[in-house]
Design a protein around this motif. Sequence first.
Motif, mmCIF file in Angstrom:
data_model
loop_
_atom_site.group_PDB
_atom_site.id
_atom_site.type_symbol
_atom_site.label_atom_id
_atom_site.label_comp_id
_atom_site.label_asym_id
_atom_site.label_seq_id
_atom_site.Cartn_x
_atom_site.Cartn_y
_atom_site.Cartn_z
ATOM 1 N N VAL A 172 23.414 41.079 44.818
ATOM 2 C CA VAL A 172 23.837 41.195 43.669
ATOM 3 C C VAL A 172 25.268 40.886 43.719
ATOM 4 C CG1 VAL A 172 23.978 42.204 41.430
ATOM 5 C CG2 VAL A 172 21.876 42.628 42.923
ATOM 6 N N SER A 173 25.848 39.918 43.078
ATOM 7 C CA SER A 173 27.194 39.563 43.104
ATOM 8 C C SER A 173 28.077 40.473 41.973
ATOM 9 C CB SER A 173 27.344 38.345 42.689
ATOM 10 O OG SER A 173 28.977 37.755 42.417
ATOM 11 N N ALA A 174 29.146 40.822 42.290
ATOM 12 C CA ALA A 174 30.100 41.540 41.594
ATOM 13 C C ALA A 174 30.812 40.508 41.033
ATOM 14 C CB ALA A 174 30.598 42.736 42.282
ATOM 15 N N ARG A 175 31.013 39.178 40.957
ATOM 16 C CA ARG A 175 31.831 38.482 40.468
ATOM 17 C C ARG A 175 31.691 38.072 38.945
ATOM 18 N NH1 ARG A 175 31.594 32.988 38.886
ATOM 19 N NH2 ARG A 175 33.434 31.847 39.254
ATOM 20 N N PRO A 176 32.791 38.595 38.145
ATOM 21 C CA PRO A 176 32.790 38.268 36.675
ATOM 22 C C PRO A 176 32.429 36.700 36.518
ATOM 23 C CG PRO A 176 34.584 38.909 37.090
ATOM 24 C CD PRO A 176 34.037 38.970 38.483
ATOM 25 N N ASP A 177 31.542 36.478 35.371
ATOM 26 C CA ASP A 177 31.577 34.818 35.202
ATOM 27 C C ASP A 177 32.928 34.258 34.616
ATOM 28 O OD1 ASP A 177 28.678 34.455 35.924
ATOM 29 O OD2 ASP A 177 28.438 35.991 34.685
ATOM 30 N N PHE A 178 33.540 35.134 33.849
ATOM 31 C CA PHE A 178 34.795 34.760 33.219
ATOM 32 C C PHE A 178 35.555 36.066 33.223
ATOM 33 C CE2 PHE A 178 31.581 35.572 29.792
ATOM 34 C CZ PHE A 178 32.053 36.525 28.913
ATOM 35 N N LEU A 179 36.986 35.879 32.940
ATOM 36 C CA LEU A 179 37.926 36.881 33.153
ATOM 37 C C LEU A 179 38.957 36.732 31.917
ATOM 38 C CD1 LEU A 179 38.837 39.065 35.301
ATOM 39 C CD2 LEU A 179 40.505 37.190 35.970
ATOM 40 N N ALA A 180 39.330 37.801 31.231
ATOM 41 C CA ALA A 180 40.284 37.902 30.224
ATOM 42 C C ALA A 180 41.424 38.832 30.708
ATOM 43 C CB ALA A 180 39.934 38.133 28.703
ATOM 44 N N LEU A 181 42.698 38.668 30.556
ATOM 45 C CA LEU A 181 43.733 39.362 30.865
ATOM 46 C C LEU A 181 44.540 39.686 29.748
ATOM 47 C CD1 LEU A 181 44.456 37.826 34.426
ATOM 48 C CD2 LEU A 181 43.034 39.910 34.050
ATOM 49 N N VAL A 182 45.114 40.946 29.195
ATOM 50 C CA VAL A 182 46.092 41.109 28.213
ATOM 51 C C VAL A 182 47.210 41.963 28.670
ATOM 52 C CG1 VAL A 182 46.091 41.926 25.950
ATOM 53 C CG2 VAL A 182 43.871 40.932 26.582
#
Length: 307
Positions: A172-182
């Motif tokens: 099971v991958s721990a990679r997020p499908d998209f990322l946001a950084l504030v």
Amino acid sequence: MSRTLQHETVLPLWNEPPAGTPENLQPNVEERSGNPFRANRALTGVVTPSLTAWVPEQPNGASIIIAPGGSYRRIVLDKEGLELARLLAPLGVTCFLLTYRLPGEGHANRADAPLADAQRAIRMLRIHADEWRLDPKRIGFLGFSAAGHLAASLATNHDRNTYPLLEKEQGVSARPDFLALVYPVITMQDSDVHTGSRDALLGETPSSLQKDERSPQLNVTRQTPETFIVHADDDPSVSPMNAITFYCALHRAGVKAELHLFRDGGHGFGIAGAQALPVAKWPDLLSDWLMRIGALAVGNESFGNDQ
């Protein structure tokens, strides 16, 4: 773990406190607001890392794990957690507010502790995706400030071995499908570093190897997920070069990314704190970005990078 996902359900990431958790550590929530009508709580002493579900009335399958910042020394619960979950709910996004171990509180695996919690959180959502009516291919991760470093570290080191996997987690991958950084902390190198976050994560005398390994901008690959970044040029705490450097690394690697750099905004503006400034537009920009990349489109099979 198997339970029906309901609004404000608290989901512990581990069945018991992770190995290496100090025995005398106790959770504490401090109210730091001078305004009785606007909460500003900070959590320390994280013994039981968890996700708290914020379920919209009409969920569309998309989900985002929200990690509040706090210099890796505390977790700011309201302005970098609840505010954003409330904003994303009308879009149909199921939000999960993350509490993660704080590395300076005596954990045996100091630098890996928060990353292990983030990896476990992603895997938990994927494992229970059908049960919780989530799309396992539309799971995002958003991090504020020091948790921006956590988010970027997850995106670039999602396959790092930080804890022994359970049988059900194998594959099971721990990679997020998209990322946001504030207003993210990114680099652990001397130039442009946020010293408080680095000291908490790596101690006061990290080696050159530690600085390199824990600087996400040096670990970007073509497999790093598509990313949204917002920062203020006048940030007095975290240099905007953190955001710029990470964006440049993404661009060089061919990863689609969007960077918004505002002249005014300072640090820690969240949503309410950004009012009356141009940076107040950032939640709308995030919403538009989520729409454009297909994160909110039910059944969009072309979502994300073509990996």
